[in-house]
Design a protein around this motif. Structure first.
Motif, PDB file in Angstrom:
ATOM      1  N   TYR A   1      34.337 -20.122  41.690  1.00 28.04           N
ATOM      2  CA  TYR A   1      34.151 -19.252  40.535  1.00 28.04           C
ATOM      3  C   TYR A   1      32.853 -18.458  40.677  1.00 28.04           C
ATOM      4  CZ  TYR A   1      37.453 -22.625  38.590  1.00 28.04           C
ATOM      5  OH  TYR A   1      38.534 -23.437  38.376  1.00 28.04           O
ATOM      6  N   LEU A   2      32.815 -17.329  40.011  1.00 33.91           N
ATOM      7  CA  LEU A   2      31.583 -16.568  39.882  1.00 33.91           C
ATOM      8  C   LEU A   2      31.453 -16.154  38.424  1.00 33.91           C
ATOM      9  CD1 LEU A   2      29.142 -15.417  41.482  1.00 33.91           C
ATOM     10  CD2 LEU A   2      30.392 -13.243  41.546  1.00 33.91           C
ATOM     11  N   GLN A   3      30.541 -16.802  37.717  1.00 31.97           N
ATOM     12  CA  GLN A   3      30.248 -16.439  36.334  1.00 31.97           C
ATOM     13  C   GLN A   3      29.211 -15.334  36.352  1.00 31.97           C
ATOM     14  OE1 GLN A   3      31.574 -17.599  33.329  1.00 31.97           O
ATOM     15  NE2 GLN A   3      30.365 -15.931  32.444  1.00 31.97           N
ATOM     16  N   MET A   4      29.539 -14.203  35.770  1.00 32.57           N
ATOM     17  CA  MET A   4      28.662 -13.041  35.784  1.00 32.57           C
ATOM     18  C   MET A   4      28.268 -12.694  34.357  1.00 32.57           C
ATOM     19  SD  MET A   4      30.549 -10.712  38.677  1.00 32.57           S
ATOM     20  CE  MET A   4      31.963 -10.350  37.646  1.00 32.57           C
ATOM     21  N   ASN A   5      26.988 -12.803  34.059  1.00 37.54           N
ATOM     22  CA  ASN A   5      26.456 -12.487  32.737  1.00 37.54           C
ATOM     23  C   ASN A   5      25.508 -11.299  32.821  1.00 37.54           C
ATOM     24  OD1 ASN A   5      27.810 -14.783  31.723  1.00 37.54           O
ATOM     25  ND2 ASN A   5      26.038 -16.091  32.135  1.00 37.54           N
ATOM     26  N   SER A   6      25.217 -10.723  31.666  1.00 43.39           N
ATOM     27  CA  SER A   6      24.281  -9.585  31.596  1.00 43.39           C
ATOM     28  C   SER A   6      24.639  -8.518  32.623  1.00 43.39           C
ATOM     29  CB  SER A   6      22.842 -10.069  31.809  1.00 43.39           C
ATOM     30  OG  SER A   6      22.484 -11.044  30.858  1.00 43.39           O
ATOM     31  N   LEU A   7      25.888  -8.169  32.660  1.00 49.20           N
ATOM     32  CA  LEU A   7      26.360  -7.223  33.666  1.00 49.20           C
ATOM     33  C   LEU A   7      25.758  -5.841  33.462  1.00 49.20           C
ATOM     34  CD1 LEU A   7      30.017  -8.468  33.898  1.00 49.20           C
ATOM     35  CD2 LEU A   7      28.481  -8.199  35.847  1.00 49.20           C
ATOM     36  N   GLU A   8      25.510  -5.191  34.578  1.00 50.16           N
ATOM     37  CA  GLU A   8      24.889  -3.863  34.620  1.00 50.16           C
ATOM     38  C   GLU A   8      25.837  -2.900  35.336  1.00 50.16           C
ATOM     39  OE1 GLU A   8      21.452  -4.752  36.899  1.00 50.16           O
ATOM     40  OE2 GLU A   8      20.482  -5.944  35.325  1.00 50.16           O
ATOM     41  N   PRO A   9      25.706  -1.616  35.055  1.00 46.31           N
ATOM     42  CA  PRO A   9      26.556  -0.647  35.771  1.00 46.31           C
ATOM     43  C   PRO A   9      26.456  -0.775  37.294  1.00 46.31           C
ATOM     44  CG  PRO A   9      25.495   0.414  33.910  1.00 46.31           C
ATOM     45  CD  PRO A   9      24.908  -0.974  33.993  1.00 46.31           C
ATOM     46  N   GLU A  10      25.293  -1.186  37.768  1.00 45.81           N
ATOM     47  CA  GLU A  10      25.090  -1.343  39.217  1.00 45.81           C
ATOM     48  C   GLU A  10      25.913  -2.495  39.794  1.00 45.81           C
ATOM     49  OE1 GLU A  10      22.099   1.009  37.421  1.00 45.81           O
ATOM     50  OE2 GLU A  10      22.615  -1.078  36.967  1.00 45.81           O
ATOM     51  N   ASP A  11      26.473  -3.338  38.954  1.00 49.35           N
ATOM     52  CA  ASP A  11      27.324  -4.429  39.425  1.00 49.35           C
ATOM     53  C   ASP A  11      28.757  -3.965  39.679  1.00 49.35           C
ATOM     54  OD1 ASP A  11      25.607  -6.464  37.053  1.00 49.35           O
ATOM     55  OD2 ASP A  11      25.296  -6.450  39.227  1.00 49.35           O
ATOM     56  N   THR A  12      29.060  -2.731  39.336  1.00 47.91           N
ATOM     57  CA  THR A  12      30.399  -2.205  39.567  1.00 47.91           C
ATOM     58  C   THR A  12      30.729  -2.200  41.050  1.00 47.91           C
ATOM     59  OG1 THR A  12      30.351  -0.818  37.582  1.00 47.91           O
ATOM     60  CG2 THR A  12      31.858  -0.157  39.349  1.00 47.91           C
ATOM     61  N   ALA A  13      31.838  -2.840  41.410  1.00 48.09           N
ATOM     62  CA  ALA A  13      32.227  -2.968  42.813  1.00 48.09           C
ATOM     63  C   ALA A  13      33.550  -3.712  42.889  1.00 48.09           C
ATOM     64  CB  ALA A  13      31.163  -3.740  43.594  1.00 48.09           C
TER      65      ALA A  13
ATOM     66  N   THR B   1      34.336  -3.314  36.876  1.00 48.93           N
ATOM     67  CA  THR B   1      33.748  -2.053  36.438  1.00 48.93           C
ATOM     68  C   THR B   1      32.928  -2.307  35.184  1.00 48.93           C
ATOM     69  OG1 THR B   1      35.627  -0.806  37.317  1.00 48.93           O
ATOM     70  CG2 THR B   1      34.202   0.311  35.726  1.00 48.93           C
ATOM     71  N   VAL B   2      31.651  -1.936  35.257  1.00 49.57           N
ATOM     72  CA  VAL B   2      30.746  -2.109  34.121  1.00 49.57           C
ATOM     73  C   VAL B   2      30.395  -0.722  33.599  1.00 49.57           C
ATOM     74  CG1 VAL B   2      28.598  -3.128  33.294  1.00 49.57           C
ATOM     75  CG2 VAL B   2      29.827  -4.169  35.226  1.00 49.57           C
ATOM     76  N   SER B   3      30.901  -0.422  32.428  1.00 45.53           N
ATOM     77  CA  SER B   3      30.729   0.927  31.880  1.00 45.53           C
ATOM     78  C   SER B   3      30.900   0.897  30.378  1.00 45.53           C
ATOM     79  CB  SER B   3      31.746   1.884  32.503  1.00 45.53           C
ATOM     80  OG  SER B   3      31.672   3.161  31.903  1.00 45.53           O
TER      81      SER B   3
END
Length: 115
Positions: free
Chosen positions: A79-91, A112-114
């Motif tokens: 698993y990958l828990q991703m918090n506080s996502l930023e637009p730069e995490d888009t991939a 996609t973080v937008s």
């Protein structure tokens, strides 16, 4: 036949959270180091997080404190828990299994973080 199947990607607003899953089959999962990579357009694929067969974790500096990698050997899943996502995490996020000279990739899942 080895299969790594990622899921959990999608569209999220900045500051939001997602949890990615990667279900493995065809390998002895507990022997493998499991990694998450990501690739955005025009950039090389980069290592995001890794967890060894023994449970040791490492993270890219850009995600430390925000992302958490974990594994469930009973479910053959990482698993990958991703918090506080930023637009730069888009991939596109890829699951990777490594043991000795063997390496396998999943097909990827789009994050996609937008706003």
């Amino acid at each position: 036949q080895v299969q790594l199947v990622e899921s959990g990607g999608g569209l999220v607003q900045p500051g939001g959270s997602l949890r990615l899953s990667c279900a493995a089959s065809g390998i002895i999962f507990r022997f493998y180091s499991m990694d998450w990579y990501r690739q955005s357009p025009g950039n090389e694929r980069e290592l995001v997080a890794e967890i060894s067969s023994g449970g040791n974790r490492n993270y890219a500096d850009s995600v430390k404190g925000r992302f958490t990698i974990s594994r469930d050997n009973a479910k053959n899943t990482v698993y990958l828990q991703m918090n506080s996502l930023e637009p730069e995490d888009t991939a596109v996020y890829y699951c990777n299994a490594v043991f000795a000279s063997m390496r396998y990739w999943g097909q990827g899942t789009q994050v996609t973080v937008s706003s």
